[in-house]
Design a protein around this motif. Sequence first.
Motif, PDB file in Angstrom:
ATOM      1  N   ILE A 138       0.838  -1.205   0.000  1.00  0.00           N
ATOM      2  CA  ILE A 138       0.000   0.000   0.000  1.00  0.00           C
ATOM      3  C   ILE A 138       0.870   1.251   0.000  1.00  0.00           C
ATOM      4  CG2 ILE A 138      -1.640   1.319   1.393  1.00  0.00           C
ATOM      5  CD1 ILE A 138      -2.841  -1.327   2.297  1.00  0.00           C
ATOM      6  N   SER A 139       1.976   1.221   0.745  1.00  0.00           N
ATOM      7  CA  SER A 139       2.882   2.375   0.782  1.00  0.00           C
ATOM      8  C   SER A 139       3.467   2.649  -0.601  1.00  0.00           C
ATOM      9  CB  SER A 139       3.996   2.121   1.794  1.00  0.00           C
ATOM     10  OG  SER A 139       4.919   3.188   1.812  1.00  0.00           O
ATOM     11  N   ASP A 140       3.892   1.594  -1.309  1.00  0.00           N
ATOM     12  CA  ASP A 140       4.439   1.788  -2.656  1.00  0.00           C
ATOM     13  C   ASP A 140       3.368   2.255  -3.630  1.00  0.00           C
ATOM     14  OD1 ASP A 140       6.895   1.087  -1.756  1.00  0.00           O
ATOM     15  OD2 ASP A 140       6.955  -0.900  -2.670  1.00  0.00           O
ATOM     16  N   MET A 141       2.160   1.710  -3.515  1.00  0.00           N
ATOM     17  CA  MET A 141       1.068   2.155  -4.385  1.00  0.00           C
ATOM     18  C   MET A 141       0.715   3.610  -4.113  1.00  0.00           C
ATOM     19  SD  MET A 141      -1.411  -1.218  -4.380  1.00  0.00           S
ATOM     20  CE  MET A 141      -2.622  -0.426  -5.440  1.00  0.00           C
ATOM     21  N   LEU A 142       0.807   4.026  -2.859  1.00  0.00           N
ATOM     22  CA  LEU A 142       0.560   5.431  -2.521  1.00  0.00           C
ATOM     23  C   LEU A 142       1.595   6.332  -3.177  1.00  0.00           C
ATOM     24  CD1 LEU A 142      -1.074   7.446  -0.776  1.00  0.00           C
ATOM     25  CD2 LEU A 142       0.579   7.040   1.052  1.00  0.00           C
ATOM     26  N   CYS A 143       2.847   5.887  -3.194  1.00  0.00           N
ATOM     27  CA  CYS A 143       3.897   6.676  -3.857  1.00  0.00           C
ATOM     28  C   CYS A 143       3.608   6.828  -5.348  1.00  0.00           C
ATOM     29  CB  CYS A 143       5.250   6.014  -3.649  1.00  0.00           C
ATOM     30  SG  CYS A 143       5.862   6.081  -1.965  1.00  0.00           S
ATOM     31  N   ILE A 144       3.159   5.741  -5.976  1.00  0.00           N
ATOM     32  CA  ILE A 144       2.876   5.783  -7.415  1.00  0.00           C
ATOM     33  C   ILE A 144       1.668   6.675  -7.700  1.00  0.00           C
ATOM     34  CG2 ILE A 144       2.210   4.402  -9.410  1.00  0.00           C
ATOM     35  CD1 ILE A 144       3.742   2.067  -8.173  1.00  0.00           C
ATOM     36  N   ALA A 145       0.624   6.537  -6.877  1.00  0.00           N
ATOM     37  CA  ALA A 145      -0.603   7.296  -7.124  1.00  0.00           C
ATOM     38  C   ALA A 145      -0.413   8.790  -6.917  1.00  0.00           C
ATOM     39  CB  ALA A 145      -1.723   6.780  -6.218  1.00  0.00           C
ATOM     40  N   THR A 146       0.519   9.200  -6.071  1.00  0.00           N
ATOM     41  CA  THR A 146       0.732  10.624  -5.784  1.00  0.00           C
ATOM     42  C   THR A 146       2.001  11.155  -6.437  1.00  0.00           C
ATOM     43  OG1 THR A 146       1.886  10.046  -3.726  1.00  0.00           O
ATOM     44  CG2 THR A 146      -0.486  10.452  -3.584  1.00  0.00           C
ATOM     45  N   PHE A 147       2.497  10.446  -7.444  1.00  0.00           N
ATOM     46  CA  PHE A 147       3.742  10.868  -8.074  1.00  0.00           C
ATOM     47  C   PHE A 147       3.588  12.224  -8.773  1.00  0.00           C
ATOM     48  CE2 PHE A 147       6.796  10.827 -11.639  1.00  0.00           C
ATOM     49  CZ  PHE A 147       7.959  10.703 -10.906  1.00  0.00           C
ATOM     50  N   HIS A 148       2.414  12.478  -9.343  1.00  0.00           N
ATOM     51  CA  HIS A 148       2.214  13.748 -10.054  1.00  0.00           C
ATOM     52  C   HIS A 148       2.249  14.925  -9.078  1.00  0.00           C
ATOM     53  CE1 HIS A 148      -1.532  12.212  -8.609  1.00  0.00           C
ATOM     54  NE2 HIS A 148      -2.193  13.303  -8.896  1.00  0.00           N
ATOM     55  N   SER A 149       1.621  14.767  -7.908  1.00  0.00           N
ATOM     56  CA  SER A 149       1.667  15.856  -6.931  1.00  0.00           C
ATOM     57  C   SER A 149       3.088  16.035  -6.387  1.00  0.00           C
ATOM     58  CB  SER A 149       0.704  15.567  -5.777  1.00  0.00           C
ATOM     59  OG  SER A 149       1.087  14.395  -5.084  1.00  0.00           O
ATOM     60  N   THR A 209       3.187  21.512  -0.854  1.00  0.00           N
ATOM     61  CA  THR A 209       3.982  21.014   0.267  1.00  0.00           C
ATOM     62  C   THR A 209       3.100  20.296   1.271  1.00  0.00           C
ATOM     63  OG1 THR A 209       5.640  22.765   0.011  1.00  0.00           O
ATOM     64  CG2 THR A 209       5.535  21.663   2.145  1.00  0.00           C
ATOM     65  N   LEU A 210       1.886  20.804   1.473  1.00  0.00           N
ATOM     66  CA  LEU A 210       0.941  20.117   2.356  1.00  0.00           C
ATOM     67  C   LEU A 210       0.599  18.730   1.810  1.00  0.00           C
ATOM     68  CD1 LEU A 210      -1.498  23.014   3.359  1.00  0.00           C
ATOM     69  CD2 LEU A 210       0.256  21.926   4.759  1.00  0.00           C
ATOM     70  N   PHE A 211       0.417  18.628   0.491  1.00  0.00           N
ATOM     71  CA  PHE A 211       0.183  17.318  -0.116  1.00  0.00           C
ATOM     72  C   PHE A 211       1.366  16.380   0.150  1.00  0.00           C
ATOM     73  CE2 PHE A 211      -3.215  19.311  -2.491  1.00  0.00           C
ATOM     74  CZ  PHE A 211      -4.099  18.262  -2.714  1.00  0.00           C
ATOM     75  N   ARG A 212       2.574  16.904  -0.021  1.00  0.00           N
ATOM     76  CA  ARG A 212       3.771  16.097   0.189  1.00  0.00           C
ATOM     77  C   ARG A 212       3.889  15.654   1.649  1.00  0.00           C
ATOM     78  NH1 ARG A 212       6.850  12.178  -1.406  1.00  0.00           N
ATOM     79  NH2 ARG A 212       9.000  12.331  -0.681  1.00  0.00           N
ATOM     80  N   LEU A 213       3.625  16.555   2.570  1.00  0.00           N
ATOM     81  CA  LEU A 213       3.702  16.212   3.986  1.00  0.00           C
ATOM     82  C   LEU A 213       2.671  15.149   4.358  1.00  0.00           C
ATOM     83  CD1 LEU A 213       4.265  19.699   5.667  1.00  0.00           C
ATOM     84  CD2 LEU A 213       5.917  17.849   5.403  1.00  0.00           C
ATOM     85  N   LEU A 214       1.455  15.275   3.796  1.00  0.00           N
ATOM     86  CA  LEU A 214       0.412  14.284   4.068  1.00  0.00           C
ATOM     87  C   LEU A 214       0.834  12.911   3.563  1.00  0.00           C
ATOM     88  CD1 LEU A 214      -2.413  13.572   5.062  1.00  0.00           C
ATOM     89  CD2 LEU A 214      -3.304  14.277   2.822  1.00  0.00           C
ATOM     90  N   SER A 215       1.421  12.867   2.359  1.00  0.00           N
ATOM     91  CA  SER A 215       1.897  11.595   1.816  1.00  0.00           C
ATOM     92  C   SER A 215       3.007  11.000   2.676  1.00  0.00           C
ATOM     93  CB  SER A 215       2.400  11.812   0.381  1.00  0.00           C
ATOM     94  OG  SER A 215       2.966  10.627  -0.140  1.00  0.00           O
ATOM     95  N   VAL A 234       3.504  11.527   5.889  1.00  0.00           N
ATOM     96  CA  VAL A 234       2.935  11.087   7.164  1.00  0.00           C
ATOM     97  C   VAL A 234       2.292   9.715   7.020  1.00  0.00           C
ATOM     98  CG1 VAL A 234       1.100  11.558   8.828  1.00  0.00           C
ATOM     99  CG2 VAL A 234       2.652  13.380   8.155  1.00  0.00           C
ATOM    100  N   LEU A 235       1.559   9.501   5.921  1.00  0.00           N
ATOM    101  CA  LEU A 235       0.927   8.199   5.698  1.00  0.00           C
ATOM    102  C   LEU A 235       1.974   7.103   5.523  1.00  0.00           C
ATOM    103  CD1 LEU A 235      -2.000   9.190   3.289  1.00  0.00           C
ATOM    104  CD2 LEU A 235      -2.149   8.571   5.711  1.00  0.00           C
ATOM    105  N   GLN A 236       3.022   7.399   4.754  1.00  0.00           N
ATOM    106  CA  GLN A 236       4.086   6.410   4.573  1.00  0.00           C
ATOM    107  C   GLN A 236       4.808   6.123   5.893  1.00  0.00           C
ATOM    108  OE1 GLN A 236       6.633   7.023   1.015  1.00  0.00           O
ATOM    109  NE2 GLN A 236       5.175   8.575   0.418  1.00  0.00           N
ATOM    110  N   HIS A 237       5.031   7.163   6.687  1.00  0.00           N
ATOM    111  CA  HIS A 237       5.685   6.956   7.981  1.00  0.00           C
ATOM    112  C   HIS A 237       4.797   6.133   8.906  1.00  0.00           C
ATOM    113  CE1 HIS A 237       8.403   7.839  11.302  1.00  0.00           C
ATOM    114  NE2 HIS A 237       7.353   8.148  12.044  1.00  0.00           N
ATOM    115  N   ALA A 238       3.474   6.367   8.855  1.00  0.00           N
ATOM    116  CA  ALA A 238       2.551   5.594   9.684  1.00  0.00           C
ATOM    117  C   ALA A 238       2.568   4.118   9.281  1.00  0.00           C
ATOM    118  CB  ALA A 238       1.142   6.170   9.568  1.00  0.00           C
ATOM    119  N   LEU A 239       2.626   3.833   7.979  1.00  0.00           N
ATOM    120  CA  LEU A 239       2.686   2.446   7.522  1.00  0.00           C
ATOM    121  C   LEU A 239       4.011   1.796   7.935  1.00  0.00           C
ATOM    122  CD1 LEU A 239       1.129   2.855   3.954  1.00  0.00           C
ATOM    123  CD2 LEU A 239       0.088   1.734   5.933  1.00  0.00           C
TER     124      LEU A 239
END
Length: 482
Positions: free
Chosen positions: A300-311, A383-389, A391-396
């Motif tokens: 899920i963490s890797d998929m999150l990275c791929i899905a938010t790559f544009h942001s 930057t807020l988008f990046r921080l949110l991403s 935080v989610l990766q750190h939580a996982l």
Amino acid sequence: MLQRTVRIFLPAFLSNLKDTIYLKGYYSVSENTVVVYFVEYSNIEWKYSGNQEDVIYGFWNLTKKEKNLDILKNIIVFTYQSHAPIKHITIHGRPMDFTNNCILMLYEYDKIKHTEIKFQSNEELMHLQSLIQKHRNQIEIYEELYEPLFVPPFWLSYSMVGQHVCNYFNLAHWFLISVCRNKKISIKQGNLVLAVLVDILLGYLALQFVMINEKELSDMLMNMLENLVNSLYTLLKWLMGAPAGLKLNTAFNKMLGKYFSYHIQLWWLFLEVTGEKLEVILQLFHYIGYAGITFQAAIISDMLCIATFHSYCIYVYAARLFNIQVSGLIALLRLFVGRKYNPLRGGIDSCEYTNQELFVGTVAFTILLLLLPTTAMYYAVFTLFRLLSLVLQHALAKLIYLMHTLSIYVVALWLTNSSKVAGNILLEVVRNEDSSPMILKLKLFKKSIHDLVKSFTPPVEVPKQIEWTNLFSNLLMGNQII
């Protein structure tokens, strides 16, 4: 008689026996102290050997005259009478005075034999524990620093799945070499085994819940991605207007908005092409997910990275542009006070500027300052988008770490008052009278659950901690957050 302080460690259960017990132990002599450790006992008389000079024999409640006592150079004769527990002590064939300079330590034999906590703060207790484990053919549990077998390359650090697989291999290697070396499963290994079992069980339950309607899940994920892209489009249109009533540079604002919109459009085309392969990804998730919920979290963490790559791309562009403008403004501020940065010395030097240089610097400073609010708006939002991403990766990553360090075995031992987790020492005075040995009872109690969890955590790689000071400084300067 020899005038030395004598400390004798004796199993506490002997004080309740009236039968004759034969003891065997070891002693050490220093300048002013003799320490005796009795670690073996038997109802049958020992076969005495004169080859070991550090061996001492003891006799508990000796009811008859032993013929072999005269050949022993190191002996202690005890009685079960509390007012006079010692009859005589002989070290190196010479009697010792034990009336006022002797301490008899009654220790809990079974607890010291079974505990896996090392008494690092007390050298004598640590030596006693080592002797008992050696006598019982127990392998001493070594706690050496473990060096990972496989160190992942730098490029693999960008994939949570890759890091997790490497950590799994390292943990399996540590488990195997620890069990082979110690010839038993210690508390740390027991913690890891139960943690992996719970990990696999939770992963199986999560898969059963998720994979009920696999086709619906695929459609739901595509809808979520589409909504995310549409939300970014809407956000960019809002920023290209007058966000929060701010009056931004119109031409520069539209240029940035169209530039970032183009990147989002390219990314959406990529998602549409790869969306047909989403079912393959879900199948991969289905099979790998049976390895445990930690593998699912890594995927899920890797998929999150791929899905938010544009942001992330937009954030990198905005951060770089913001950093260039802030650095330029700081450099131009030095111009107004007659200073400049010297890269050779790494410091600030004085400098005299001409009128033409001051004019060009003033124009450049004004342009950068007027364009800064527009850049700062895009930079702050993404930057807020990046921080949110992050935080989610750190939580996982934290979830994976917590799953591997579940202290189920330690908690179970603590709740059942197992002697394996006995480590707190309490000395209780049983008898202290003049002209007789002092009798102390050494009791062991279980340590606190916090200390046990901290002591018996497997060598799991700890996730990188967030350095808040560096984070805020990087945000202010526009430095990229990885």
